[in-house]
Design a protein around this motif. Structure first.
Motif, PDB file in Angstrom:
ATOM      1  N   THR A   1      37.635  43.716  36.561  1.00 21.39           N
ATOM      2  CA  THR A   1      38.197  43.882  38.466  1.00 21.39           C
ATOM      3  C   THR A   1      38.840  45.221  38.247  1.00 21.39           C
ATOM      4  OG1 THR A   1      37.652  41.830  39.985  1.00 21.39           O
ATOM      5  CG2 THR A   1      39.218  44.231  40.564  1.00 21.39           C
TER       6      THR A   1
ATOM      7  N   LYS B   1      33.088  45.505  39.488  1.00 21.29           N
ATOM      8  CA  LYS B   1      33.614  45.529  40.252  1.00 21.29           C
ATOM      9  C   LYS B   1      34.905  46.607  40.587  1.00 21.29           C
ATOM     10  CE  LYS B   1      34.127  40.865  39.467  1.00 21.29           C
ATOM     11  NZ  LYS B   1      34.642  39.815  39.351  1.00 21.29           N
TER      12      LYS B   1
ATOM     13  N   ALA C   1      36.575  48.723  49.126  1.00 21.28           N
ATOM     14  CA  ALA C   1      35.878  47.934  48.023  1.00 21.28           C
ATOM     15  C   ALA C   1      34.254  48.473  48.754  1.00 21.28           C
ATOM     16  CB  ALA C   1      35.441  46.947  47.699  1.00 21.28           C
ATOM     17  N   PRO C   2      32.907  48.130  47.841  1.00 25.08           N
ATOM     18  CA  PRO C   2      31.704  48.514  48.795  1.00 25.08           C
ATOM     19  C   PRO C   2      31.609  46.726  49.295  1.00 25.08           C
ATOM     20  CG  PRO C   2      31.348  48.719  46.065  1.00 25.08           C
ATOM     21  CD  PRO C   2      33.189  48.052  46.365  1.00 25.08           C
ATOM     22  N   THR C   3      31.876  45.677  49.255  1.00 24.17           N
ATOM     23  CA  THR C   3      32.592  44.720  49.836  1.00 24.17           C
ATOM     24  C   THR C   3      33.258  44.103  50.565  1.00 24.17           C
ATOM     25  OG1 THR C   3      32.750  43.093  47.553  1.00 24.17           O
ATOM     26  CG2 THR C   3      30.554  43.548  48.177  1.00 24.17           C
ATOM     27  N   LEU C   4      33.023  43.562  51.227  1.00 28.48           N
ATOM     28  CA  LEU C   4      34.706  42.777  52.262  1.00 28.48           C
ATOM     29  C   LEU C   4      35.259  41.858  51.076  1.00 28.48           C
ATOM     30  CD1 LEU C   4      36.670  43.108  54.638  1.00 28.48           C
ATOM     31  CD2 LEU C   4      34.394  41.034  56.033  1.00 28.48           C
ATOM     32  N   GLU C   5      34.727  41.313  50.715  1.00 27.62           N
ATOM     33  CA  GLU C   5      34.904  40.603  49.966  1.00 27.62           C
ATOM     34  C   GLU C   5      35.675  40.231  48.893  1.00 27.62           C
ATOM     35  OE1 GLU C   5      31.938  38.453  47.255  1.00 27.62           O
ATOM     36  OE2 GLU C   5      32.750  36.560  47.066  1.00 27.62           O
ATOM     37  N   LEU C   6      35.706  41.439  47.771  1.00 23.44           N
ATOM     38  CA  LEU C   6      36.355  41.915  47.007  1.00 23.44           C
ATOM     39  C   LEU C   6      37.621  43.090  47.649  1.00 23.44           C
ATOM     40  CD1 LEU C   6      36.928  43.118  43.924  1.00 23.44           C
ATOM     41  CD2 LEU C   6      35.528  45.168  44.299  1.00 23.44           C
TER      42      LEU C   6
ATOM     43  N   GLU D   1      39.253  42.175  50.914  1.00 27.99           N
ATOM     44  CA  GLU D   1      39.902  40.716  50.855  1.00 27.99           C
ATOM     45  C   GLU D   1      40.595  40.747  49.892  1.00 27.99           C
ATOM     46  OE1 GLU D   1      37.869  38.558  53.444  1.00 27.99           O
ATOM     47  OE2 GLU D   1      37.891  39.899  55.030  1.00 27.99           O
TER      48      GLU D   1
ATOM     49  N   THR E   1      42.063  46.057  55.077  1.00 30.18           N
ATOM     50  CA  THR E   1      40.895  46.538  54.151  1.00 30.18           C
ATOM     51  C   THR E   1      39.290  47.300  54.802  1.00 30.18           C
ATOM     52  OG1 THR E   1      39.717  44.734  55.899  1.00 30.18           O
ATOM     53  CG2 THR E   1      40.773  44.196  53.291  1.00 30.18           C
TER      54      THR E   1
ATOM     55  N   ILE F   1      34.874  48.668  53.796  1.00 29.37           N
ATOM     56  CA  ILE F   1      34.612  48.602  52.899  1.00 29.37           C
ATOM     57  C   ILE F   1      33.435  50.162  52.348  1.00 29.37           C
ATOM     58  CG2 ILE F   1      33.464  46.422  53.267  1.00 29.37           C
ATOM     59  CD1 ILE F   1      31.070  47.082  55.469  1.00 29.37           C
ATOM     60  N   ASP F   2      34.635  50.866  53.558  1.00 24.97           N
ATOM     61  CA  ASP F   2      34.262  52.924  52.922  1.00 24.97           C
ATOM     62  C   ASP F   2      35.099  53.267  51.855  1.00 24.97           C
ATOM     63  OD1 ASP F   2      32.714  55.185  53.265  1.00 24.97           O
ATOM     64  OD2 ASP F   2      34.612  55.260  55.169  1.00 24.97           O
TER      65      ASP F   2
END
Lengths: 333, 333
Positions: free
Chosen positions: A100, A128, A153-158, A160, A175, A177-178
């Motif tokens: 990451t 990532k 990050a490109p995903t909310l998961e990353l 967060e 957070t 995603i943009d």
């Protein structure tokens, strides 16, 4: 708790290492200077960059690149923006495919007009990748003054995951995603801060500064929207927040350079007084090109580009700005 | 060119009269004080409010209410916000049904929680009503320093008419059809400016201020959206712009009051040092109620309300703010 390596032991990298240590992580700080690294390990200070401030004793430091990479697979980049590409090219073999990478860099690569995460992908391929950005002046953050930031990050998961790695009681991480919008806003803010500095140097007060900040961010928002990113990122911590902090800080290089330029009308004098790289000067023309690529008008940013390229005096640039017809105020429509 | 009467001959009303005169209008300035009005007519100064500044000699002034109304049917209101209702009740018979009323007032009527244009309609019934708002500190605007503003009205036609009446080479007037959003943003900014002042008084720097400004405006945007107005008005000159100017000005009462309060923790001490009405103190609780009516959480504004009502100390309020879970940064979604 995670293990995290921070690359870059200047004021900013050391501050990020402290935030990460305060957040409960096991932190290794990598730097090039043996003297700086030895001092951090022996006395927990970094006098060259942070004066007498004492860092958490749990932070270990190293100049050894292999150890820095082997320590963990979460890497936080805190190196100079314009050196990112050459540095990554040197280090390329050390990044595992599932690591990451968190960029804390702000700026546009002048030669390519790429954002920082674009440079990372360009050199290392897909990974990532997240960013941490916002109004975070190192000299205040290192004193643990309350601050806000965005983990994008490109995903909310990353996003967060990265938020949870960084957050402490004094460091509020939101957070997003943009990634593109947050990076564009964080990069372009230096050009607007320069415009604000110029207006201060010309003797103008809060009204003029507030107009330049608001209309400048409106340009950032329209530029973001035209690129398919969220125009509201410009109104968040990465845009408005970071810009307000830069404009308020007498230590900000963009503002200081602008003040000398606005007062003297001379790029030479401004360069004399602010010897280091001024991001807003370096990137103004690149930002104009990024905007024109998608057909967006950016009069405040163009005015700065025309001033720093010595096509217009600050006074003429301001007059040109004031003569543009005003329309609806709307942010993006 | 239009004929315009400005009601209110304080610093703000006199400054508006000058802008309108510079914009090419025939301006009559109405005020209560015979001494102030005589001085404007004889020496074109208003030393009580504007020091040695010389106003355009074309501005005529009067204390006679009938003459002020008979002069034209375009009326610009520049009287204190909390006196609007009683003043309009006195003047009610003078407004013709087809006159144009421009409010330059910022604030919420505490007793009714109404916006200024709501009070106007409540007392006078429906009229052509517009507002002029934005980052316009009188002491800078009167020096003709470059400034931006918003002309907002229910129709674009009226907003453009008012823009054309006010604009000069140094006063850039944008249009908006979101009267509610611009008024809410302009009124609530005083509460956020108070929060920023408190943080300065507590010894915090640009990072903390920028976080409070950005997250505070996020609350204004969500509150606007929940009322059906445009959340982006909060990111425009009426919101962000006005807030940035207020926070930057050492003359701002909200900021100054907040600084004393943040430093001393004492409302009594702050009241001692800032004797006049502080809009942010007066309206904090009303804004919380306006937000809760539509189910919007406004933690920064609530913190200010809890501090000024002496339920929480500044330190406890800040700690409570910092403990709230961070989520997505998004402005309105």
């Amino acid at each position: 708790m995670s293990k995290v390596t921070v690359f870059g032991a200047g004021a900013w990298g050391s501050t990020m290492a402290q935030v990460l240590s305060d957040a409960g992580n096991d932190v290794l700080l990598w730097g090039r200077s043996q003297q700086v690294i030895d001092e951090i390990n022996s006395s927990h200070t970094n006098t060259k960059y942070l004066g007498s401030h004492v860092l958490p004793s749990a932070i270990a430091a190293t100049t050894d690149l292999s150890s820095a990479f082997e320590f963990t697979d979460i890497y936080v980049l805190a190196i100079p923006a314009q050196q990112l590409r050459t540095t990554l090219q040197e280090w390329k073999g050390n990044f595992s495919s599932d690591c990451t990478i968190v960029s804390t860099l702000k700026g546009i690569e002048i030669s390519s007009q790429m954002r920082m995460t674009e440079v990372i992908v360009d050199v290392l391929g897909p990974h990532k990748i997240a960013i941490i950005t916002g109004p975070n002046l190192a000299d205040e953050l290192v004193l643990r003054q309350p601050a806000g930031a965005v983990s994008a990050a490109p995903t909310l998961e990353l996003a967060e995951f990265v938020r949870d790695v960084f957050r402490t009681p004094y460091y509020r991480v939101y957070t997003s995603i943009d990634v593109m919008g947050c990076e564009l806003a964080g990069a372009i803010k230096s050009v607007i801060a320069l415009a604000v500095g110029i207006s201060i140097g010309m003797g103008f007060g809060e009204n003029t500064q507030a107009m330049l900040i608001t209309r400048g961010l409106n340009e950032v928002a329209r530029l973001c929207a035209a690129h398919g990113s969220d125009p509201l990122s410009a109104a968040g911590l990465a845009g408005m927040g970071d810009l307000v902090a830069s404009c308020g800080s007498p230590l900000s290089r963009n503002r200081t350079f602008g003040e000398v330029l606005g007062r003297s009308g001379s790029m030479a004098k401004a360069r004399e007084q602010v010897a280091k790289t001024v991001e807003g000067v370096a990137s103004a023309q690149a930002v104009v090109e990024i905007a024109h690529r998608v057909g967006v008008e950016v009069p405040v940013i163009e005015a700065v580009a025309e001033i720093v390229s010595e096509q217009l005096s600050p006074a003429d640039a301001l007059q040109k700005l004031m003569e543009i017809t005003t329309k609806g105020e709307n942010f993006i429509r």
